[in-house]
Design a protein around this motif. Structure first.
Motif, PDB file in Angstrom:
ATOM      1  N   LEU A  89      15.821  30.631  -5.335  1.00 33.67           N
ATOM      2  CA  LEU A  89      14.837  30.355  -6.383  1.00 33.67           C
ATOM      3  C   LEU A  89      13.882  31.527  -6.574  1.00 33.67           C
ATOM      4  CD1 LEU A  89      13.747  28.216  -8.371  1.00 33.67           C
ATOM      5  CD2 LEU A  89      12.256  27.413  -6.524  1.00 33.67           C
ATOM      6  N   SER A  90      13.865  32.034  -7.791  1.00 36.01           N
ATOM      7  CA  SER A  90      12.936  33.092  -8.173  1.00 36.01           C
ATOM      8  C   SER A  90      12.157  32.614  -9.387  1.00 36.01           C
ATOM      9  CB  SER A  90      13.704  34.386  -8.477  1.00 36.01           C
ATOM     10  OG  SER A  90      12.802  35.445  -8.741  1.00 36.01           O
ATOM     11  N   SER A  91      11.323  33.472  -9.962  1.00 38.76           N
ATOM     12  CA  SER A  91      10.546  33.047 -11.118  1.00 38.76           C
ATOM     13  C   SER A  91       9.881  34.222 -11.806  1.00 38.76           C
ATOM     14  CB  SER A  91       9.461  32.047 -10.680  1.00 38.76           C
ATOM     15  OG  SER A  91       8.726  31.594 -11.803  1.00 38.76           O
ATOM     16  N   GLY A  92       9.698  34.077 -13.115  1.00 35.95           N
ATOM     17  CA  GLY A  92       8.773  34.952 -13.813  1.00 35.95           C
ATOM     18  C   GLY A  92       7.365  34.570 -13.375  1.00 35.95           C
ATOM     19  N   ILE A  93       6.411  35.453 -13.553  1.00 41.89           N
ATOM     20  CA  ILE A  93       5.038  35.181 -13.109  1.00 41.89           C
ATOM     21  C   ILE A  93       4.240  34.604 -14.282  1.00 41.89           C
ATOM     22  CG2 ILE A  93       2.934  36.160 -12.118  1.00 41.89           C
ATOM     23  CD1 ILE A  93       4.714  38.322 -10.859  1.00 41.89           C
ATOM     24  N   PHE A  94       3.896  33.327 -14.175  1.00 42.47           N
ATOM     25  CA  PHE A  94       3.101  32.697 -15.227  1.00 42.47           C
ATOM     26  C   PHE A  94       1.683  32.467 -14.711  1.00 42.47           C
ATOM     27  CE2 PHE A  94       5.293  29.512 -12.762  1.00 42.47           C
ATOM     28  CZ  PHE A  94       4.344  28.537 -12.516  1.00 42.47           C
ATOM     29  N   LYS A  95       0.711  32.665 -15.539  1.00 43.35           N
ATOM     30  CA  LYS A  95      -0.727  32.530 -15.226  1.00 43.35           C
ATOM     31  C   LYS A  95      -1.177  33.576 -14.219  1.00 43.35           C
ATOM     32  CE  LYS A  95      -4.339  29.097 -14.445  1.00 43.35           C
ATOM     33  NZ  LYS A  95      -4.652  27.675 -14.126  1.00 43.35           N
ATOM     34  N   ASN A  96      -0.754  33.439 -12.945  1.00 49.08           N
ATOM     35  CA  ASN A  96      -1.076  34.446 -11.929  1.00 49.08           C
ATOM     36  C   ASN A  96      -0.131  34.282 -10.739  1.00 49.08           C
ATOM     37  OD1 ASN A  96      -2.232  32.420 -10.094  1.00 49.08           O
ATOM     38  ND2 ASN A  96      -3.989  32.402 -11.501  1.00 49.08           N
ATOM     39  N   ALA A  97      -0.252  35.181  -9.783  1.00 45.87           N
ATOM     40  CA  ALA A  97       0.689  35.195  -8.646  1.00 45.87           C
ATOM     41  C   ALA A  97       0.592  33.926  -7.807  1.00 45.87           C
ATOM     42  CB  ALA A  97       0.422  36.423  -7.778  1.00 45.87           C
ATOM     43  N   ASP A  98      -0.627  33.485  -7.497  1.00 51.68           N
ATOM     44  CA  ASP A  98      -0.784  32.319  -6.634  1.00 51.68           C
ATOM     45  C   ASP A  98      -0.276  31.037  -7.289  1.00 51.68           C
ATOM     46  OD1 ASP A  98      -1.719  33.637  -4.458  1.00 51.68           O
ATOM     47  OD2 ASP A  98      -3.822  33.079  -4.689  1.00 51.68           O
ATOM     48  N   THR A  99      -0.516  30.882  -8.583  1.00 54.84           N
ATOM     49  CA  THR A  99      -0.034  29.687  -9.280  1.00 54.84           C
ATOM     50  C   THR A  99       1.484  29.618  -9.227  1.00 54.84           C
ATOM     51  OG1 THR A  99      -1.932  29.724 -10.782  1.00 54.84           O
ATOM     52  CG2 THR A  99      -0.010  28.449 -11.478  1.00 54.84           C
ATOM     53  N   THR A 100       2.125  30.760  -9.446  1.00 51.66           N
ATOM     54  CA  THR A 100       3.591  30.809  -9.421  1.00 51.66           C
ATOM     55  C   THR A 100       4.128  30.558  -8.023  1.00 51.66           C
ATOM     56  OG1 THR A 100       3.479  32.462 -11.192  1.00 51.66           O
ATOM     57  CG2 THR A 100       5.592  32.196 -10.063  1.00 51.66           C
ATOM     58  N   MET A 101       3.550  31.229  -7.028  1.00 51.80           N
ATOM     59  CA  MET A 101       4.018  31.083  -5.652  1.00 51.80           C
ATOM     60  C   MET A 101       3.797  29.658  -5.155  1.00 51.80           C
ATOM     61  SD  MET A 101       5.521  33.029  -3.456  1.00 51.80           S
ATOM     62  CE  MET A 101       6.425  32.196  -2.181  1.00 51.80           C
ATOM     63  N   GLU A 102       2.688  29.049  -5.549  1.00 53.68           N
ATOM     64  CA  GLU A 102       2.407  27.675  -5.134  1.00 53.68           C
ATOM     65  C   GLU A 102       3.475  26.721  -5.649  1.00 53.68           C
ATOM     66  OE1 GLU A 102       1.003  23.616  -5.642  1.00 53.68           O
ATOM     67  OE2 GLU A 102       1.243  25.054  -7.294  1.00 53.68           O
ATOM     68  N   ARG A 103       3.964  26.972  -6.879  1.00 53.08           N
ATOM     69  CA  ARG A 103       5.006  26.127  -7.459  1.00 53.08           C
ATOM     70  C   ARG A 103       6.332  26.308  -6.707  1.00 53.08           C
ATOM     71  NH1 ARG A 103       4.454  24.542 -12.813  1.00 53.08           N
ATOM     72  NH2 ARG A 103       2.262  25.039 -12.442  1.00 53.08           N
ATOM     73  N   LEU A 104       6.654  27.533  -6.339  1.00 50.97           N
ATOM     74  CA  LEU A 104       7.881  27.785  -5.571  1.00 50.97           C
ATOM     75  C   LEU A 104       7.816  27.106  -4.200  1.00 50.97           C
ATOM     76  CD1 LEU A 104       8.399  31.617  -6.282  1.00 50.97           C
ATOM     77  CD2 LEU A 104       9.592  29.716  -7.358  1.00 50.97           C
ATOM     78  N   VAL A 105       6.651  27.200  -3.571  1.00 55.16           N
ATOM     79  CA  VAL A 105       6.482  26.582  -2.259  1.00 55.16           C
ATOM     80  C   VAL A 105       6.601  25.064  -2.353  1.00 55.16           C
ATOM     81  CG1 VAL A 105       4.832  26.174  -0.380  1.00 55.16           C
ATOM     82  CG2 VAL A 105       5.093  28.470  -1.319  1.00 55.16           C
ATOM     83  N   ARG A 106       6.081  24.498  -3.414  1.00 51.25           N
ATOM     84  CA  ARG A 106       6.170  23.040  -3.596  1.00 51.25           C
ATOM     85  C   ARG A 106       7.622  22.578  -3.670  1.00 51.25           C
ATOM     86  NH1 ARG A 106       2.824  21.549  -8.655  1.00 51.25           N
ATOM     87  NH2 ARG A 106       4.024  19.601  -8.424  1.00 51.25           N
ATOM     88  N   VAL A 107       8.468  23.382  -4.312  1.00 51.21           N
ATOM     89  CA  VAL A 107       9.890  23.040  -4.379  1.00 51.21           C
ATOM     90  C   VAL A 107      10.484  22.995  -2.978  1.00 51.21           C
ATOM     91  CG1 VAL A 107      12.174  23.821  -5.135  1.00 51.21           C
ATOM     92  CG2 VAL A 107      10.240  23.962  -6.709  1.00 51.21           C
ATOM     93  N   ALA A 108      10.260  24.059  -2.212  1.00 51.02           N
ATOM     94  CA  ALA A 108      10.819  24.128  -0.859  1.00 51.02           C
ATOM     95  C   ALA A 108      10.259  23.027   0.031  1.00 51.02           C
ATOM     96  CB  ALA A 108      10.537  25.502  -0.254  1.00 51.02           C
TER      97      ALA A 108
END
Length: 419
Positions: free
Chosen positions: A110-129
């Motif tokens: 799972l990867s992602s484009g960066i939306f809003k900011n880095a922490d918002t995006t990373m937080e969403r990836l972590v929530r999936v895992a």
């Protein structure tokens, strides 16, 4: 659930993820038929390999291709007029579990484009895992892309749920990154890599003295560099890889030949061919550093900054150091046997083992798996070797190229050999 929309999202975000080569797609097109198992045509399925050589299938997608950055080399750049889509956390979890239950996959990339900011995006990836691990009891492989600039707290949590983390360096040099992605900062990429590297070291130390320690990125971390988008030479790229192997204990550095998808005066033209052979030579050099005991400065130097596209880097080194040959297979040490063109790690180990019980010959070398068409010019046996007369022949390179020309019959084929 709108299945048509979900399918459209999957097609868009799986296609956008294909440029990340740290998990290579198999390109399979076989569909499931009655009486058969599996379906390699499902969108987003790719193959990767475990340390013990097993091939596993992963769902490879982006969380979203929306991005606040306008990197010239990226198909998801903010100024590019493409279809945009985004998965919810629940959709990614449901896709992963349902694909797993149907035996399509064994894990998630799972990867992602960066939306809003880095922490918002990373937080969403972590929530999936986290949701997969804690709510679905999913113990399959999870590879998350770390978002440059994400906080240490999020990186800590990501490492507890993901097997592998990776931050893409994208462009090998800082000057190249500034040219094509002026909004990005190289230090934002290095900081999460440094945090994970320290966390892995601490985990390994604690594991020695404590019975139970929470796993921390057990499969390590990796990175990727784009080759050919800027004018870095191969020596610069190899030195960057060597630096990160030594100082960040990376598991892998991946090299991605630049695919021209966007018109931009800073980039090669759209008619430029993907440098697949150059990419393959870099992987071969990477193997030499990781498994064959070569140093970066041995493979290339400032006088020879580019890899030879006609022959592999180990053969190129051998031709520049003929004074090191021939190597006697019966008496030479393991490290020198590894430097013989046409002999890989497993074959070298077999040679060292076999010579304890018998005097080796050319026939034995063939049986042990060596590429004799190359090795025969650089080795010696106790009984002698007639091919050594070519070792000082000025036409040796031509002989070697002629003997292996079929290997790269089509340099833009889907798969190139390592050695």
């Amino acid at each position: 659930m709108n299945f048509e929309r979900l399918k459209e999202k999957l097609e868009i975000l799986a296609d956008a993820a294909k440029y990340d080569v740290s998990c290579s797609s198999s390109g399979g097109t076989r569909k499931n038929k009655k009486g058969a198992l599996g379906d390699s045509s499902v969108s987003g399925i790719c193959h990767t390999y475990t340390e013990d050589g097993r091939c596993v299938s992963l769902l490879k997608i982006l969380l979203t291709n929306h991005c606040i950055y306008d990197c010239a080399y990226c198909v998801s750049r903010s100024s590019n007029d493409i279809k945009r889509a985004a998965f919810t956390v629940e959709e990614v979890v449901d896709l992963t579990i349902n694909f797993y239950r149907r035996n399509y996959i064994e894990g998630l990339f799972l990867s992602s484009g960066i939306f809003k900011n880095a922490d918002t995006t990373m937080e969403r990836l972590v929530r999936v895992a986290k949701k997969l691990r804690t709510e679905e009891n999913f113990n399959g492989y999870i590879h998350l892309k770390s978002i440059p600039g994400a906080s240490d707290e999020l990186m800590q949590e990501a490492a507890l749920y993901a097997d592998r983390l990776s931050v893409n360096l994208e462009i090998p040099t800082e000057s190249g990154l500034k040219l094509l992605a002026p909004e990005k900062n190289r230090q934002d990429m290095i900081s999460p890599m440094r945090y994970i590297q320290k966390g892995i070291t601490q985990y390994q130390d604690e594991k020695k003295i404590l019975k139970k320690v929470p796993k921390f990125a057990p499969a390590g971390q990796s990175t990727q560099m784009i080759v050919g988008a800027t004018n870095e030479n191969d020596l610069q790229i190899i030195k960057v890889a060597d630096h990160f192997y030594k100082n960040f204990n990376l598991k892998r550095v991946y090299y991605s030949g630049y695919v021209p998808v966007l018109e931009d005066k800073r980039l090669p033209s759209l008619t430029t061919e993907v440098p697949m052979l150059r990419e393959n030579r870099l992987y071969q050099s990477d193997w030499l550093m990781r498994f064959y005991g070569f140093k970066a400065e041995e493979i290339l130097d400032p006088h020879i900054p580019f890899l030879d596209l006609e022959i592999d880097p180990k053969l190129s080194w051998a031709l520049r150091h003929l004074d090191q040959f021939p190597v006697n297979l019966q008496t030479s040490d393991y490290q020198m046997i590894l430097r013989i063109p046409g002999i890989g790690v497993k074959t070298a180990q077999k040679i060292v083992s076999a010579r304890r019980f018998q005097t080796l010959t050319m026939d034995h070398l063939k049986q042990l798996g060596a590429a004799v068409n190359r090795a025969k010019y650089f080795i010696d046996f106790n009984a002698g070797n007639a091919y050594l007369r070519y070792l000082t022949d000025k036409n040796l390179r031509k002989l070697l190229v002629a003997g292996s020309s079929s290997k790269f019959h089509n340099q833009f084929s889907q798969q190139l050999t390592l050695f």
